[in-house]
Enzyme design. Structure first.
Site, PDB file in Angstrom:
ATOM      1  N   HIS A   1      47.366  47.279  42.903  1.00 43.59           N
ATOM      2  CA  HIS A   1      46.918  45.888  42.815  1.00 43.59           C
ATOM      3  C   HIS A   1      45.969  45.648  43.991  1.00 43.59           C
ATOM      4  O   HIS A   1      46.360  45.727  45.146  1.00 43.59           O
ATOM      5  CB  HIS A   1      48.096  44.920  42.883  1.00 43.59           C
ATOM      6  CG  HIS A   1      47.681  43.495  42.761  1.00 43.59           C
ATOM      7  ND1 HIS A   1      47.434  42.876  41.563  1.00 43.59           N
ATOM      8  CD2 HIS A   1      47.445  42.548  43.734  1.00 43.59           C
ATOM      9  CE1 HIS A   1      47.085  41.622  41.749  1.00 43.59           C
ATOM     10  NE2 HIS A   1      47.085  41.397  43.086  1.00 43.59           N
ATOM     11  N   CYS A   2      44.746  45.318  43.655  1.00 48.96           N
ATOM     12  CA  CYS A   2      43.726  45.120  44.684  1.00 48.96           C
ATOM     13  C   CYS A   2      43.588  43.638  45.005  1.00 48.96           C
ATOM     14  O   CYS A   2      43.219  42.846  44.123  1.00 48.96           O
ATOM     15  CB  CYS A   2      42.394  45.685  44.234  1.00 48.96           C
ATOM     16  SG  CYS A   2      41.098  45.517  45.452  1.00 48.96           S
ATOM     17  N   PRO A   3      43.860  43.230  46.250  1.00 49.87           N
ATOM     18  CA  PRO A   3      43.705  41.818  46.591  1.00 49.87           C
ATOM     19  C   PRO A   3      42.254  41.388  46.701  1.00 49.87           C
ATOM     20  O   PRO A   3      41.960  40.192  46.530  1.00 49.87           O
ATOM     21  CB  PRO A   3      44.397  41.692  47.939  1.00 49.87           C
ATOM     22  CG  PRO A   3      44.376  43.033  48.519  1.00 49.87           C
ATOM     23  CD  PRO A   3      44.389  44.004  47.371  1.00 49.87           C
TER      24      PRO A   3
ATOM     25  N   ASN B   1      41.576  40.527  43.306  1.00 47.70           N
ATOM     26  CA  ASN B   1      42.661  39.682  42.769  1.00 47.70           C
ATOM     27  C   ASN B   1      43.054  40.122  41.355  1.00 47.70           C
ATOM     28  O   ASN B   1      43.201  39.314  40.442  1.00 47.70           O
ATOM     29  CB  ASN B   1      42.245  38.208  42.796  1.00 47.70           C
ATOM     30  CG  ASN B   1      43.428  37.284  42.523  1.00 47.70           C
ATOM     31  OD1 ASN B   1      44.580  37.643  42.833  1.00 47.70           O
ATOM     32  ND2 ASN B   1      43.158  36.130  41.947  1.00 47.70           N
ATOM     33  N   ASN B   2      43.233  41.402  41.158  1.00 46.32           N
ATOM     34  CA  ASN B   2      43.586  41.918  39.837  1.00 46.32           C
ATOM     35  C   ASN B   2      44.195  43.289  40.015  1.00 46.32           C
ATOM     36  O   ASN B   2      43.964  43.969  41.024  1.00 46.32           O
ATOM     37  CB  ASN B   2      42.364  41.985  38.945  1.00 46.32           C
ATOM     38  CG  ASN B   2      42.741  42.135  37.473  1.00 46.32           C
ATOM     39  OD1 ASN B   2      43.914  42.064  37.114  1.00 46.32           O
ATOM     40  ND2 ASN B   2      41.740  42.341  36.633  1.00 46.32           N
TER      41      ASN B   2
END
Length: 715
Positions: A133-135, A138-139
């Site tokens: 999950h890549c902040p 945001n996905n």
């Protein structure tokens, strides 16, 4: 980001993506505003074109990685996982390319996660080929958006390197003007680019290694294939080509659509349903169809209003308009049928209420019998309390209707012509009454006062036993319950009721009666047949007693001689009738002889005087006593011999009608005489007892009845 649309808004998760977008867009904007114009003059005009194309590529991949579905699996519905939710094990093992791979049960999504699938704690969804999950975007990064994320890293790294390199070149050309605005802005952009280059470049290099090895970030961090072989790798080139050049994976989540409300304007209004044609929609297993039926709306409303458990309509009433003489008795039969509902009577099926009577008569008499049976059904079902009580005893036996035909309504005789040879219920007393001018008023009084309980007994016993016994047909009053029947209140007599159930032997006997052997003899006088008291009421018995007293006082008729063999004769002729014999109901008395050899067919014998079977009581006659003698049960009549004038050939011809079995029944059936034990009615009385019958002298015959009462009958 597409997954959080239905959840609560969290501003904190948008801070990283907003910062990344600001730094990306802001730094690039400053670069294009202050650095690119000088580079186009000193270096080449292609520098700003390259940076613009790279920026657009970075921005496009960033947008795709942020807003694209990573490959989320839909959650199982509640009705889908009822059986597997609590009983499912934590892991399931599958084999991929010969290697065992575990699948873990997801308690949130309620299904077993496929290989390389993991549940994201931030998005709260199971993602196919979950990477991380890549902040910054945001996905979640999964199978469907990993390509764009990887290209974003590559393009961003190249863009950072281009911005930092072209900015350094601009500073070197303007080293004497470091305090200038353009040079200061270029140095600031270089600091930002250099600051983000280290992590971005490191992340890009890490994913290049993962792509080359065919792994995900989740698999690399958790160390699933650290000490073994990765079953999902296809080689470096194949892995890179799969990530960059393969077709996009399908989407498992449907795009949410808002329900649209369409307003139908007048050209599209639904037409009204006409009476001639109705469209019916059928829903059967998800299939819609239209069935057109030619039914009116009124008929459909009636069909829909009817309940499925409604009782069927009653059967149609019989059409009595074509029968003359039945309308007057229709109300009587209807009232008596309705009164039976409140009485405790044996259950009779409704189908027998209007069932016609079947007899052995000719075809021409079938219609009168059926019409009379319809009306007399209600009369015969009227039962006093004594009959209802006596019907529970095991000694109750069914009997046919043997009442004389004179008891029927005169309208039947006028409307329907009965065959005198086929009618088995015509008595000899009616024929003699026609010869002596018997008054119609006395017939009406007898019809109103008399009753025949055997009709109901035969019907009631059909429900109880289902058949008729042969001995009960011959001896209707032999049952001890017969006295209780006469003791009860007497209902109205049935109008011409004929029993619809006849045994085979009785039908055979009636067939013999229809075709008797005619013996050419002259008219002779005979002894009157015994009176059948078992079918008469107390009033009729009292009338008969009064008539017997009158006969004692009157002188005997000339020409009457005693013939001992004619007491049980069943055939007689009226004066003037010639040799035409007629059957009578008293022919059954001939079957009661102990030897059973009395022939059924007899020569025609004229009969004079008033009949014994229809002697009615006058208006002023006294009421009968509590006990009435049953002359039909007297031993003097049952012990008489056969008529000597009948030839032996006639007896032999009619002998097969009574088999030895019937003779045994005849002997055993009459163990009682007039309701008394057989010992009381023996042929040889003991000393001190009066004889039951005395010899005939002077045309007067003495007959002893019950209790020692002696009657003198003029013969």
């Amino acid at each position: 980001m597409p997954a959080e649309s239905g959840k609560r808004f969290k501003p904190s998760k948008y801070v990283p993506v907003s910062a990344a977008a600001i730094f990306l867009v802001g730094a690039t904007t400053l670069f294009f505003a202050f650095t690119c114009p000088g580079l186009s003059l000193y270096v080449s005009p292609a520098v700003p074109i390259y940076n613009a194309i790279m920026f657009l590529f970075v921005l496009a991949n960033f947008s795709m990685a942020t807003f694209m579905d990573p490959g989320i699996f839909p959650r199982a519905e509640e009705d889908e996982d009822k059986e597997d939710d609590f009983r499912a094990p934590l892991y399931k093992t599958v084999e991929i390319k010969g290697i065992q791979v575990r699948m873990k049960w997801c308690a949130t999504c309620r299904f077993y996660r496929p290989p390389r699938c993991s549940h994201c704690s931030v998005c709260d969804n199971c993602v196919e080929e979950f990477d991380h999950h890549c902040p910054w975007v945001n996905n979640c990064i999964g199978r469907r958006n990993y390509r764009y994320f990887f290209l974003f890293l590559l393009s961003l790294t190249a863009h950072i390197m281009g911005v930092f390199g072209f900015g350094l070149l601009y500073v070197l050309y303007h080293i004497e003007e470091l305090s200038g605005v353009r040079t200061a802005d270029t140095m600031a952009v270089m600091c930002v680019a250099g600051l983000f280059f280290i992590p971005v470049a490191g992340l890009t290099g890490f994913h290049v290694v993962l792509v080359a090895r065919g792994r995900t970030t989740n698999e690399q961090v958790t160390g699933k294939f650290r000490g073994g072989v990765n079953p999902f790798t296809n080689g470096c080139c194949n892995n890179v080509s799969r990530v960059l050049c393969s077709s996009p994976a399908p989407r498992y989540l449907g795009r949410p659509k808002k329900e649209k409300t369409i307003v139908i304007r007048p050209p599209f209004l639904r037409p009204e349903v006409s009476d001639g044609q109705i469209t019916v929609k059928i829903m059967d297993n998800g299939i819609q169809g239209e069935l057109r039926r030619t039914k009116s709306k009124g008929s459909l409303e009636i069909t829909e209003s009817q309940s499925a458990d409604a009782e069927p309509p009653p059967p149609p009433k019989p059409d009595l308009s074509r029968y003359t003489g039945l309308r007057t008795h229709l109300g009587l039969a209807t009232n008596e049928d309705s009164s039976l509902l409140a009485k405790d009577s044996p259950p009779t099926p409704t189908m027998y209420k209007y069932r016609p009577g079947y007899s052995s008569s000719s075809t021409s008499a079938a219609m009168p019998h059926s019409s009379s049976a319809k009306l007399s059904r209600g009369d015969s079902l009227k039962e006093p309390t004594s009959i209802a009580e006596s019907s529970r005893h095991p000694s109750y036996r069914s009997e046919p209707s043997l009442e004389p035909e004179s008891f029927r309504s005169p309208t039947f005789g006028k409307s329907f012509h009965f065959d005198p040879l086929s009618s088995g219920s015509r008595s000899s007393s009616l024929k003699s009454a026609q010869g002596t001018g018997f008054e119609l008023g006395q017939l009406q009084s007898i019809r109103s006062e008399g009753t025949t309980s055997t009709s109901y007994k035969s019907l009631a016993n059909q429900t109880r036993n289902g058949s008729l016994s042969y001995d009960s047909l011959l001896t209707p009053s032999d049952s001890p319950d017969f006295e209780s029947v006469q003791a009860g209140p007497e209902p109205d007599p049935p109008l011409g009721y004929t029993s619809p159930f006849l045994s085979a032997r009785l039908a055979q006997q009636r067939e013999a009666e229809r075709h008797p052997r005619l013996v050419p003899t002259g008219p002779t006088h005979r002894e009157p047949s015994p009176v059948r008291y078992d079918n008469l009421s107390r009033h009729i018995v009292a009338s008969l007693q009064e008539r017997e007293k009158l006969l004692r006082q009157s002188p005997p008729l000339p020409g009457r001689e005693e013939e001992p063999g004619l007491g049980d004769s069943g055939i007689q002729s009226t004066p003037g009738s010639g040799h035409a014999p007629r059957t009578s109901s008293s022919s059954d008395d001939s079957k009661r002889s102990p030897l059973g050899k009395t022939p059924l067919g007899r020569p025609a014998v004229p009969r004079f005087g008033k009949p014994d079977g229809l002697r009615g009581r006058g208006v002023g006659s006294p009421e009968p006593g509590p006990t009435a003698p049953y002359l039909g049960r007297s031993m003097s009549y049952s012990s008489q011999k056969a008529q000597p004038g009948v030839s032996e050939t006639e007896e032999v011809a009619l002998q097969p009608l009574l088999t030895p079995k019937d003779e045994v029944q005849l002997k055993t059936a009459y163990s009682k005489s007039n309701g008394q034990p057989k010992s009381l009615g023996s042929a040889s009385p003991g000393p001190g007892q009066p004889p039951l019958s005395s010899p005939t002298r002077g045309g007067v015959k003495k007959v002893s009845g019950v209790g020692g009462t002696t009657y003198e009958i003029s013969v």
